[in-house]
Design a protein around this motif. Structure first.
Motif, PDB file in Angstrom:
ATOM      1  N   ASN A   1       0.884  -1.191   0.183  1.00 34.91           N
ATOM      2  CA  ASN A   1      -0.073  -0.152   0.039  1.00 34.91           C
ATOM      3  C   ASN A   1       0.976   1.109  -0.024  1.00 34.91           C
ATOM      4  O   ASN A   1       1.050   1.981  -1.030  1.00 34.91           O
ATOM      5  N   HIS A   2       1.424   1.543   1.313  1.00 34.48           N
ATOM      6  CA  HIS A   2       2.237   2.881   1.164  1.00 34.48           C
ATOM      7  C   HIS A   2       3.446   2.567   2.209  1.00 34.48           C
ATOM      8  O   HIS A   2       3.984   3.476   2.755  1.00 34.48           O
ATOM      9  N   SER A   3       3.661   1.009   2.563  1.00 37.93           N
ATOM     10  CA  SER A   3       4.779   0.885   3.350  1.00 37.93           C
ATOM     11  C   SER A   3       5.756  -0.063   2.820  1.00 37.93           C
ATOM     12  O   SER A   3       5.370  -0.620   1.867  1.00 37.93           O
ATOM     13  N   PHE A   4       7.000   0.069   3.441  1.00 37.45           N
ATOM     14  CA  PHE A   4       7.970  -0.766   2.846  1.00 37.45           C
ATOM     15  C   PHE A   4       8.561  -1.557   3.988  1.00 37.45           C
ATOM     16  O   PHE A   4       8.643  -1.000   5.151  1.00 37.45           O
ATOM     17  N   TYR A   5       8.924  -2.954   3.780  1.00 38.32           N
ATOM     18  CA  TYR A   5       9.469  -3.817   4.757  1.00 38.32           C
ATOM     19  C   TYR A   5      10.516  -4.463   4.606  1.00 38.32           C
ATOM     20  O   TYR A   5      10.648  -5.023   2.926  1.00 38.32           O
ATOM     21  N   GLU A   6      11.237  -4.906   5.238  1.00 42.91           N
ATOM     22  CA  GLU A   6      12.437  -5.901   4.758  1.00 42.91           C
ATOM     23  C   GLU A   6      12.146  -7.158   5.230  1.00 42.91           C
ATOM     24  O   GLU A   6      12.061  -7.366   6.618  1.00 42.91           O
ATOM     25  N   MET A   7      12.029  -8.093   4.449  1.00 42.24           N
ATOM     26  CA  MET A   7      11.218  -9.160   4.809  1.00 42.24           C
ATOM     27  C   MET A   7      12.529 -10.081   5.695  1.00 42.24           C
ATOM     28  O   MET A   7      13.378 -10.275   5.140  1.00 42.24           O
ATOM     29  N   GLN A   8      12.088 -10.930   6.767  1.00 47.16           N
ATOM     30  CA  GLN A   8      12.844 -11.972   7.311  1.00 47.16           C
ATOM     31  C   GLN A   8      11.900 -13.226   7.748  1.00 47.16           C
ATOM     32  O   GLN A   8      10.554 -13.145   8.110  1.00 47.16           O
ATOM     33  N   ALA A   9      12.684 -14.280   8.028  1.00 45.57           N
ATOM     34  CA  ALA A   9      11.999 -15.351   8.610  1.00 45.57           C
ATOM     35  C   ALA A   9      11.328 -15.190   9.801  1.00 45.57           C
ATOM     36  O   ALA A   9      11.689 -14.441  10.754  1.00 45.57           O
ATOM     37  N   GLY A  10      10.225 -15.471   9.815  1.00 42.83           N
ATOM     38  CA  GLY A  10       9.267 -15.433  11.357  1.00 42.83           C
ATOM     39  C   GLY A  10       8.071 -14.248  11.172  1.00 42.83           C
ATOM     40  O   GLY A  10       7.381 -13.901  11.739  1.00 42.83           O
ATOM     41  N   ASP A  11       8.374 -13.692   9.819  1.00 40.00           N
ATOM     42  CA  ASP A  11       7.350 -12.688   9.541  1.00 40.00           C
ATOM     43  C   ASP A  11       6.017 -13.062   9.343  1.00 40.00           C
ATOM     44  O   ASP A  11       6.039 -13.864   8.455  1.00 40.00           O
ATOM     45  N   LEU A  12       5.161 -12.464   9.758  1.00 44.68           N
ATOM     46  CA  LEU A  12       3.658 -12.404   9.351  1.00 44.68           C
ATOM     47  C   LEU A  12       3.287 -11.312   8.859  1.00 44.68           C
ATOM     48  O   LEU A  12       3.122 -10.264   9.337  1.00 44.68           O
ATOM     49  N   TYR A  13       2.756 -11.518   7.560  1.00 42.22           N
ATOM     50  CA  TYR A  13       2.213 -10.251   6.801  1.00 42.22           C
ATOM     51  C   TYR A  13       0.541 -10.229   6.519  1.00 42.22           C
ATOM     52  O   TYR A  13       0.142 -11.370   5.958  1.00 42.22           O
ATOM     53  N   LEU A  14      -0.148  -9.217   6.954  1.00 36.31           N
ATOM     54  CA  LEU A  14      -1.553  -9.233   6.509  1.00 36.31           C
ATOM     55  C   LEU A  14      -2.037  -8.230   5.558  1.00 36.31           C
ATOM     56  O   LEU A  14      -1.629  -6.989   5.608  1.00 36.31           O
TER      57      LEU A  14
END
Length: 290
Positions: free
Chosen positions: A53-66
């Motif tokens: 949407n309008h956010s940036f994340y650095e993905m890593q093991a254990g992340d849960l995204y909604l």
């Protein structure tokens, strides 16, 4: 304009689709997704960037995204450590309508919170990771074995994931900030677009506010979001139109005007291109789900 829509069959007996333990790389990942179903992504391993949407994340093991329905999102796996993840897509109306006491408990509360707080990532503790990985493995086994009642079993397991996610978000744990390694001018531009969808927003205006050249702005915007500026603005306007169709009694012409479309035929063309259906048909389907 080609933001890739993920297609689902709305007439399936249980509108849920699972893509479990899938490894993504730069060649296999779609540039961006836009669909009406809700989505949960769990990261098993690997690293990458995620735009939601309008956010940036650095993905890593254990992340849960909604990812709430009707939300632009795009992953960019890192070439040396490709992402392995599990994705659960589902119709929000169906998940909620099958709960016990329809108005007594909202399985979708976590999505509402993610959207209102503009924060779509949950970082799970070790015990929480074990629990959700176990539920995902059970889903995978149900799909593999296809025993009687497997679809109902998958539904119950998904509702269990949502139940635990709701409880996790209700603990009030602090959320880590996102997007620290992405340019602030881009974050500002995304927020500017969101706040002024009804206005005439041009590339030159956005580049001027960011104090960069139009060519640099355009190149970096496409690189980081997976969609060019003009197409992104149109997609956001169509997303807003869908929200108005579902929440107001305004006419289609009024909604088109409220979303920044000067021409009704242009609004119809763009709505059909992005949604695969007309505004009128979308409204009829939405009304049936009320």
């Amino acid at each position: 304009m080609d933001p890739l829509r993920k297609h689902f069959d709305p007439d399936t007996s249980i509108p849920i689709e699972l893509v479990l333990h899938s490894t993504k790389n730069l060649q296999s990942e779609l540039p961006d997704h836009l669909h009406d179903w809700h989505e949960i992504i769990y990261v098993h391993s690997g690293t990458g960037s995620f735009f939601i949407n309008h956010s940036f994340y650095e993905m890593q093991a254990g992340d849960l995204y909604l990812i709430p329905g009707n939300t632009i999102h795009r992953t960019l796996p890192h070439s040396e450590e490709p992402i392995t993840s599990s994705a659960m897509f589902f119709s929000g109306q169906y998940i909620q309508s099958t709960s016990i006491g329809k108005d007594a408990y909202s399985f979708l509360r976590c999505f509402d919170l993610a959207k209102s707080e503009r924060h779509y990532r949950i970082e799970l503790l070790a015990a929480e990771r074990v629990r959700i990985e176990s539920l995902i493995d059970e889903m995978n086994e149900e799909v593999r074995m296809r025993q009687p009642g497997c679809k109902q079993a998958v539904l119950l397991l998904l509702q269990t994931v949502l139940l635990h996610t709701n409880r996790k978000m209700s603990t009030g744990e602090p959320k880590q900030q996102h997007g620290s390694n992405h340019p602030q001018w881009l974050q500002s531009a995304l927020e500017f677009i969101d706040a002024r969808l009804v206005e005439n927003i041009s590339l030159s205006m956005l580049a001027s506010r960011a104090a960069v050249s139009t060519s640099y702005f355009s190149r970096m915007f496409k690189q980081l979001t997976g969609i060019n500026v003009t197409d992104y603005i149109i997609a956001k306007r169509i997303m807003h139109a869908k929200e108005l169709i579902g929440s107001t009694d305004h006419t289609i012409a009024e909604i088109a005007n409220q979303c920044g479309f000067e021409s009704l035929p242009h609004f119809y063309r763009m709505f059909k291109k992005l949604s695969g259906t007309t505004p009128a048909h979308y409204k009829r389907v939405d009304d049936r789900h009320l």
